[in-house]
Structures are given as C-alpha cells and as structure tokens.
Design an enzyme around this catalytic site. Structure first.
Site, PDB file in Angstrom:
ATOM      1  N   SER A  89      -7.672 -77.211  12.359  1.00 50.07           N
ATOM      2  CA  SER A  89      -7.523 -78.631  12.043  1.00 50.07           C
ATOM      3  C   SER A  89      -6.250 -78.985  11.290  1.00 50.07           C
ATOM      4  CB  SER A  89      -8.738 -79.123  11.260  1.00 50.07           C
ATOM      5  OG  SER A  89      -9.847 -79.216  12.116  1.00 50.07           O
ATOM      6  N   ALA A 154     -21.962 -76.550  21.177  1.00 50.70           N
ATOM      7  CA  ALA A 154     -22.102 -75.446  20.227  1.00 50.70           C
ATOM      8  C   ALA A 154     -22.659 -74.207  20.915  1.00 50.70           C
ATOM      9  CB  ALA A 154     -23.002 -75.869  19.071  1.00 50.70           C
ATOM     10  N   TYR A 195     -16.219 -86.630   9.057  1.00 46.82           N
ATOM     11  CA  TYR A 195     -15.199 -85.850   9.758  1.00 46.82           C
ATOM     12  C   TYR A 195     -15.599 -85.663  11.213  1.00 46.82           C
ATOM     13  CZ  TYR A 195     -11.554 -82.361  10.299  1.00 46.82           C
ATOM     14  OH  TYR A 195     -10.429 -81.680  10.701  1.00 46.82           O
TER      15      TYR A 195
END
Length: 400
Positions: A89, A154, A195
């Site tokens: 990130s 995921a 986020y």
C-alpha cells in the site's frame, strides 16, 4: 503496523515462536550513529519470527542501513540493504502524488465527482460515483467496499489452496471494482472513514482517463524518472521481483503456527494501483524526502495531501491523501505509509521537512512490529536534540 493498510486482509500479524536472531549487519555513509534503538527493534522483529529485515535511514548526516535475519530460509543467505521488495500500500502515496500533480496542472479537481471521469463505473448495491469525489477516494471517506474483504477474493488469493491455484491470475482494475460493487457501501460518502483498497483501484482508473495513459506510465514519467528511483517499478503482471531481492514468506492463514510458504512469485495485478509496486529502502527514503520537502508538489497540493481525517480507534494516526500522519510515543510526528502484500510488510516514515527518513521491510507477513523500528529511529534521534529544537520539530511535523 500502526493502521491496518496491508493489501492482505486475512493474513494476521501475530507473534510466532521466536527464531534464533543472527547479528545485525550495519553499514553507513557519513552517519554519526544514534541508531542503537533501531537496531534493537530490528533484532526483536527477527527474534519474534520475521525471517529477515532490511532498513535504511537517511538524514542530514548521510545514510545508515541495517539488515538482520535471512533473505532465503533454504540457503541461509542474508538480507541485503539493497534488497528490492513488494511495497504493497505504499503504492498509494505514489498514486495520490500523480493525481495532485494533475490537479496542480488544472486537469482535474479533488472535488470532481468520480462519475465525471468514469461515467457509470461506480454503480451498484448503493454505490454511486455521482456522489463520491476524487478527494474521498484518496482519504478513504468514499464508503466504497474494500474488494480484499470479499470472502471469495480472500479464499482465492489469501488462503493456501486458493493462492497456489490463482497466484498467477491476471485481474484487471474493473474486475477488482466489480468484486467491491457486489456489496453494499460501508457508509454514505463523506460520513465516516474506512480503509478500502478499491478507492485506489478507482484512483488509478481516473489517472488513466485524465491522461490517456496507464497510471504506471504516469508514475514513471512524473516521479520515478525525475527522482532517479532506479530500484522502483510498477510491475503490472510481472510475477518476479528484480534482483537484488530476498524470498518472501507467508503462513497463508490467520495463524502464526504451522508451515511457512515461499510466496515470492505472484501476479501483482490483484493489487493494481492499490499496492502492486516494488522498491527498495533507499528509493523510498528518497521519494518521501522529496515529497515532504516540496520537490514533487506545489505548496497548495502538498497542504491538501497533509490535510488529514480522524481514524476511529487509532488516536495517534490521521489519514491524509495517501499519506498518514503518525504521532509517536515521544511526541514526534512522522509522515508516510505502511504496506503489506503476500510475504512482505513494509513501512516508510519521514519528518515533515523531509530531512529524516526511514524505510524498512520484513520478508514475512505474520509477525513483527514495524512501528517499534520507527519509534526506535525517530524517538532516539529526538532525545538527542536540544529541548527547543525538539519542540520546533514536533510542531513542524504536526502539519495540521
């Protein structure tokens, strides 16, 4: 990490059984020392189970680098100060810098609605690009769902079986956005903070629409080439990390126990403009020093970047536009970003004047404390300063 900003949403950063910690190797250029606490924190990370650490600090005295542990658990080869690694990130600060340069050129406004540039792209299950601004993408107040939190994503990319089946898949930005749009927004635009990697996938798409070039091209042209960041790259679909580099390791599960897997090779398109970049510690120091020192953005845009919003539950960190303001326990403020992706945990921090920077990487994603390394570097340095200068530095770094 201070704020959970890793791309990897399901790999927990937990303590594992301690491994034997090799001695730290340190090198420097005209550095006057003062990095003992940084060394201790690096050693502690390896003792906690991180395979290896590399870190480089840069200040007015020169540069200092330290490594600990191994870069390859099979051969025992050490980490190098010159290691290139996936920065996750931290990519977001580069993306935000490009958008703010475009604003300075009058080519867009932070208050433009996303739909102005990407008509109809952000629609579905309550998402509406007509209500979301570019600024809200960059400071994570858009409410757009984070695609990495999707259970299917995921399973396919973070869990062991899914990762080994899908590690080389290519995903386009619109594929990632489509995953997010299957879900309801986290909140109405501008009403809260969360986020979301999807924000920066969309931001990369906006850059391409405004310029006619992929976001990677604009990062190279506007940031990497002018600053001569030769170790930094935007790999696209390239699955390897350029040498010199170490191997990257993960448990591929929310546990610190069990087997460790080599996850070095992967297709970073799953991270896109939210986290695909590769760099080294020296380049990251140079980038953040230049950014905070006013060499990449005009004063107005740098002020916009440093205009922060509150993060509920994290009182010592505020989020700007791809840039975090962290108040350390000693009162010093540093600006930078964290980043995580499979097998790689990184942090970069810089004082508000850009004169003191630190960047580091763990080549494991399940343990270790990057914040302790940053505390060691900046708080030890602050303790050596005369009292008036300490106070001056803290006020400058607050940036609010």
């Amino acid at each position: 990490m201070r704020v959970r900003t890793a791309l990897v949403g399901t790999t927990a950063l937990l303590l594992s059984a301690a491994l034997a910690a090799p001695a730290v190797a340190a090198t420097g250029t005209r550095s006057t020392g003062g990095h003992a606490d940084t060394r201790k924190a690096i050693e502690a990370a390896v003792a906690a189970g991180v395979p290896g650490v590399t870190a480089t600090a840069r200040d007015t005295h020169g540069t200092w680098s330290a490594t600990a542990g191994v870069g390859d658990t099979r051969t025992g080869a050490p980490r190098s100060a010159a290691d290139r690694y996936r920065v996750g990130s931290i990519t977001k600060t580069f993306v935000s810098t490009v958008l703010l340069q475009l604003e300075a050129e009058g080519r867009l406004s932070l208050d433009d609605k996303v739909d102005q540039w990407l008509p109809g792209a952000v629609r579905g299950h309550g998402h509406d690009g007509r209500r979301i601004t570019v600024r809200q993408l960059l400071n994570h107040t858009s409410g757009i769902y984070d695609y990495t939190a999707d259970a299917g994503f995921a399973r396919d990319h973070f869990a062991k079986d899914g990762f080994f089946e899908h590690r080389y898949d290519t995903l386009a930005p619109r594929d990632l956005l489509a995953i997010a749009l299957r879900h309801r927004p986290d909140f109405a635009p501008g009403t809260s903070w969360n986020y979301s990697n999807t924000n920066y996938v969309v931001a990369g798409m906006v850059i391409e629409k405004v310029t006619g070039h992929p976001y990677a091209t604009e990062i190279r042209r506007r940031v990497l080439d002018p600053l001569h960041l030769t170790a930094t790259s935007v790999p696209g679909t390239e699955v390897t990390v350029p040498r010199p580099s170490s191997r990257a390791y993960s448990k591929l599960a929310e546990t610190a126990e069990g087997p460790t897997y080599d996850v070095t090779a992967l297709n970073p398109s799953m991270a896109s403009s939210a986290g695909e970049m590769i760099s080294d510690s020296a380049d990251l120091d140079r980038f953040y020093s230049a950014l905070l020192g006013g060499k990449l953005l005009p004063p107005r845009q740098l002020k916009e970047m440093k205009t922060t919003v509150k993060i509920d539950g994290v009182p010592n960190v505020r989020y700007g536009l791809g840039l975090m303001d962290t108040k350390l326990t000693c009162g010093v403020h540093v600006w930078g970003h964290d980043g995580g992706i499979h097998g790689s945990t990184s942090s970069a921090a810089t004082t508000a004047d850009g004169r003191h920077s630190l960047a580091l990487n763990f080549n494991g994603d399940w343990t270790g404390d990057t914040e302790a390394v940053i505390e060691g570097e900046f708080c030890q340095q602050a303790a050596r300063l005369p009292e008036p200068l300490q106070g001056h530095d803290t006020r400058l770094s607050a940036g609010r």
